[in-house]
Design an enzyme around this catalytic site. Structure first.
Site, mmCIF file in Angstrom:
data_model
loop_
_atom_site.group_PDB
_atom_site.id
_atom_site.type_symbol
_atom_site.label_atom_id
_atom_site.label_comp_id
_atom_site.label_asym_id
_atom_site.label_seq_id
_atom_site.Cartn_x
_atom_site.Cartn_y
_atom_site.Cartn_z
ATOM 1 N N SER A 32 0.815 -1.209 0.000
ATOM 2 C CA SER A 32 0.000 0.000 0.000
ATOM 3 C C SER A 32 0.852 1.264 0.000
ATOM 4 C CB SER A 32 -0.933 -0.003 1.220
ATOM 5 O OG SER A 32 -1.683 1.197 1.299
ATOM 6 N N GLN A 33 1.795 1.377 0.951
ATOM 7 C CA GLN A 33 2.643 2.569 1.010
ATOM 8 C C GLN A 33 3.635 2.612 -0.153
ATOM 9 O OE1 GLN A 33 2.537 5.289 2.720
ATOM 10 N NE2 GLN A 33 0.998 4.755 4.247
ATOM 11 N N GLU A 89 7.464 -6.801 10.089
ATOM 12 C CA GLU A 89 7.945 -8.094 10.565
ATOM 13 C C GLU A 89 9.060 -8.686 9.706
ATOM 14 O OE1 GLU A 89 4.037 -8.879 8.282
ATOM 15 O OE2 GLU A 89 4.895 -7.334 9.580
ATOM 16 N N HIS A 113 7.629 4.059 9.451
ATOM 17 C CA HIS A 113 7.180 3.702 10.800
ATOM 18 C C HIS A 113 8.427 3.344 11.595
ATOM 19 C CE1 HIS A 113 4.904 2.209 14.101
ATOM 20 N NE2 HIS A 113 4.940 0.936 13.789
ATOM 21 N N GLY A 139 -1.387 3.944 2.235
ATOM 22 C CA GLY A 139 -0.741 4.320 0.988
ATOM 23 C C GLY A 139 -1.701 4.535 -0.162
ATOM 24 N N ASP A 196 1.486 5.514 17.227
ATOM 25 C CA ASP A 196 0.928 4.841 16.058
ATOM 26 C C ASP A 196 0.378 3.470 16.436
ATOM 27 O OD1 ASP A 196 0.709 4.946 12.993
ATOM 28 O OD2 ASP A 196 1.694 3.028 13.315
ATOM 29 N N GLU A 232 -26.825 0.982 10.063
ATOM 30 C CA GLU A 232 -26.731 1.806 11.271
ATOM 31 C C GLU A 232 -25.356 1.741 11.930
ATOM 32 O OE1 GLU A 232 -28.776 4.010 12.353
ATOM 33 O OE2 GLU A 232 -30.179 3.565 10.721
ATOM 34 N N GLU A 236 -23.017 4.097 8.092
ATOM 35 C CA GLU A 236 -23.086 5.490 8.506
ATOM 36 C C GLU A 236 -21.849 5.947 9.275
ATOM 37 O OE1 GLU A 236 -26.712 7.233 9.928
ATOM 38 O OE2 GLU A 236 -27.917 5.573 9.143
ATOM 39 N N SER A 257 -29.119 15.167 14.749
ATOM 40 C CA SER A 257 -30.327 15.610 15.441
ATOM 41 C C SER A 257 -30.059 15.804 16.926
ATOM 42 C CB SER A 257 -31.446 14.578 15.255
ATOM 43 O OG SER A 257 -31.133 13.396 15.982
#
Length: 345
Positions: A32-33, A89, A113, A139, A196, A232, A236, A257
């Site tokens: 991802s990164q 790891e 990291h 990422g 983190d 719910e 949301e 509300s």
């Protein structure tokens, strides 16, 4: 509760990108990164390669994005700066076998990291600069926000600085992945690592996924439709988090509300009780003293049997089945609009 910490924010106008534009950058890994950072660097004009197994599936994905791929060893030899974006790891083993033998004085070793540096699983030589650029988001989001002309905020830190310009290099790198559009913040390896890990475990991932599933299960066990329970308790959630992200808890309460706000203020403390906070403190202590790091590495080194079991149980939960069915009906939720496309990134 008040804080006395000073906040210094660096934006694009404060940063000299030449500190990274005049360097050769090797991004190690294409998860991802790795995907997000390497593609953003390329689009920002950085001379970047990706260090991977050249015949692996990730190499094909990287090449499809127009990135040059080298073996990890060749990438380290070639680069001035090495950004290590493989999983925590495996970093120590890859570092010892494929990176460390090819390091030279004055190179920049970067992390997203601080895990392996903070817990001393990687101990770089004193003549190598050690720094961090840590986007505060996945990422895939680093990439999607960049393409929208925005950016994910980022942390920077310097662990050792024999060349004397590591902070400027970190700032320039962060700017080139888009963080200078939203804000770059200075920290240190200890603080980034421990906060983190705590955020992931107690709130963002562990706390959130457990809360979502507990709410969903409570409604379903009470006889309500799992589809209504999903809307719910999970669907949301994004709408609420978007309000909080843009304007804080107060803006969220302004939008909902009066009934919802009264329930928020009176029932929330019954769910997140003082006992929950005490457990959070125990979690933080285990992060600080290395207990979590040791347990995680022991799990990885023993073959990750429990990890796979828990992962499978999560994937088979009813909230996942119901969610997949409902999301397939959203007309806007197609492959081209999704942040994550597993075939491409």
């Amino acid at each position: 509760m008040t804080t006395t910490h000073e906040l210094k924010v660096y934006m694009d106008k404060d940063i000299d990108r030449n500190f990274i534009l005049n360097k050769k950058v090797a991004v190690i890994g294409y998860g991802s990164q790795g995907y997000g950072q390497s593609t953003n660097l390329k689009d920002s004009g950085v001379n970047v390669v990706v260090g991977l197994r050249p015949d692996g599936p990730s190499a094909k994905k990287a090449e499809q994005e127009g990135l040059k791929v080298m073996s990890i060893e060749d990438a380290v030899k070639w680069a001035d700066l090495i950004q290590i974006l493989i999983p925590d790891e495996v970093q120590a083993k890859v570092y010892e076998t494929q990176i460390k033998p090819h390091l030279r004085p004055g190179q920049y070793l970067m992390f997203a990291h601080g895990f392996n540096i903070h817990y001393k699983r990687i101990v770089p030589p004193a003549d190598v600069n050690v720094l961090m650029v840590a986007p505060k988001g996945p990422g895939h989001t680093v990439r999607s926000e960049y393409k929208l002309g925005k950016g994910v905020p980022s942390l920077i830190a310097v662990y050792q600085d024999p060349s004397g310009d590591s902070k400027n290099v970190a700032l320039a790198y962060a700017a080139c992945i888009g963080a200078g559009r939203s804000g770059i913040y200075e920290t240190n390896f200890k603080e980034e690592t421990e906060t983190d890990l705590f955020g992931e475990q107690a709130v963002l991932c562990g706390g959130l996924s457990a809360l979502l599933k507990a709410g969903f299960e409570t409604l379903v066990e009470g006889g309500y439709s799992p589809y209504m329970a999903y809307f719910e308790c999970l669907h949301e959630m994004k709408l609420i988090v978007d309000l909080v992200n843009q304007g804080g808890i107060s803006d969220m309460r302004y939008s909902i509300s009066n009934t919802a706000e009264w329930g928020d203020m009176t029932i929330g403390p019954r769910i997140i009780t003082p006992a929950v906070k005490e457990e959070m403190k125990k979690v933080l202590k285990e992060i600080q003293d290395g207990t979590f790091a040791n347990e995680w590495m022991a799990e990885y080194n023993s073959g990750m049997k429990k990890f796979r079991q828990l992962e499978k149980e999560g994937e088979e939960h009813e909230i996942e089945r119901v969610g997949k069915e409902l999301r397939s009906k959203f007309t806007w939720n197609n492959a081209d609009s999704r942040i994550i496309n597993r075939d491409k990134n």
